[in-house]
Design an enzyme around this catalytic site. Sequence first.
Site, PDB file in Angstrom:
ATOM      1  N   GLY A  72      28.764   2.518  36.032  1.00 52.85           N
ATOM      2  CA  GLY A  72      30.254   2.371  35.509  1.00 52.85           C
ATOM      3  C   GLY A  72      31.176   2.153  36.327  1.00 52.85           C
ATOM      4  O   GLY A  72      32.386   2.342  36.272  1.00 52.85           O
ATOM      5  N   CYS A 130      31.733  -6.809  31.516  1.00 51.41           N
ATOM      6  CA  CYS A 130      32.441  -5.925  31.406  1.00 51.41           C
ATOM      7  C   CYS A 130      33.372  -5.568  30.002  1.00 51.41           C
ATOM      8  O   CYS A 130      33.451  -6.992  29.481  1.00 51.41           O
ATOM      9  CB  CYS A 130      33.926  -5.779  32.349  1.00 51.41           C
ATOM     10  SG  CYS A 130      33.410  -5.799  33.989  1.00 51.41           S
ATOM     11  N   ASN A 192      22.454 -11.080  35.273  1.00 51.31           N
ATOM     12  CA  ASN A 192      22.921  -9.402  35.143  1.00 51.31           C
ATOM     13  C   ASN A 192      21.807  -8.604  34.616  1.00 51.31           C
ATOM     14  O   ASN A 192      20.787  -9.450  34.028  1.00 51.31           O
ATOM     15  CB  ASN A 192      24.148  -9.483  34.566  1.00 51.31           C
ATOM     16  CG  ASN A 192      25.177  -8.205  35.340  1.00 51.31           C
ATOM     17  OD1 ASN A 192      24.303  -7.110  35.674  1.00 51.31           O
ATOM     18  ND2 ASN A 192      26.449  -8.064  35.295  1.00 51.31           N
TER      19      ASN A 192
END
Length: 312
Positions: A72, A130, A192
């Site tokens: 997070g 994000c 990612n």
Amino acid sequence: MNRLAVELPGLSLKNPIMPASGCFGFGREYAKFYDLSVLGAMMIKATTLEARFGNPTPRVAETPSGMLNAIGLQNPGVDYVLAEELPWLAQYDVPIIANVAGSTVEEYVEVAKRISKAPNVHALELNISCPNVKKGGIAFGTVPEVAAELTRAVKEVSDVPVYVKLSPNVTNIVAMAKAIEQAGADGLTMINTLVGMRIDVKTGKPILANGTGGLSGPAIKPIAIRMIYEVSQAVSLPIIGMGGIQSAEDVIEFFYAGASAVAIGTANFIDPYVCPNIIAELPALLDELGFDHISECTGRSWNNGQTVYCGA
């Protein structure tokens, strides 16, 4: 001649090996094991405008040949990074790539503007995985137009070259790369993590408190190789490859696919010496394969031995 030296926009690397953002913190723990100056560069942990505590626990789960994480974006915020972490890292002869994250374009821009002025920050890495709170929570990195808008906005304020970290959680990663290239990015980092989940067979509930997490480690390496292979032939930007690297042979495979440098993530948790060990092993592997310089390997799988990317 330094056979491992690589020149990329904003980065003069003594070797192409660097720890990936999120798996190395700000280097303090690993500095107890070896001199961080041996690294080609260092990608520091994602930084946001304000400090973030991150997701509730549990937020890490092991998987076959990998791991899931839902940290997070826990970080101390840009003010602390500028005041404490970057000055501490200045003692090492290693260029810093600052990973920038946010919930809005405005947050990315503010963090980029401030952190790019730090003297040892040589490049930015935009974490576009994000969620965009102004666009219903959809990730910046899943819509080409949104990723391009963010890239342009950060490029306008950054004092250093901007690399964009591509998410594999898309249907067409080549279209994403092309949009980001047209928006003015200086380079790409990829890939990612992939979104995944584990469920506890005793409770019937997801193991991670967040439900889903990012899958990393050797399990995703074939996907990373395939995506770099496709993207490197479609754009002219240098690529820093990542996704499951744990050996010198893995590094060469990423170069063959089209990478010009690599970042190592999950393997640092298994062996804290993995980066310096790979750096030490690469020259002998180049000898074995008949290469004078690591750059000769870039794009070897598709370029018929021609130079793909050379110089900043």
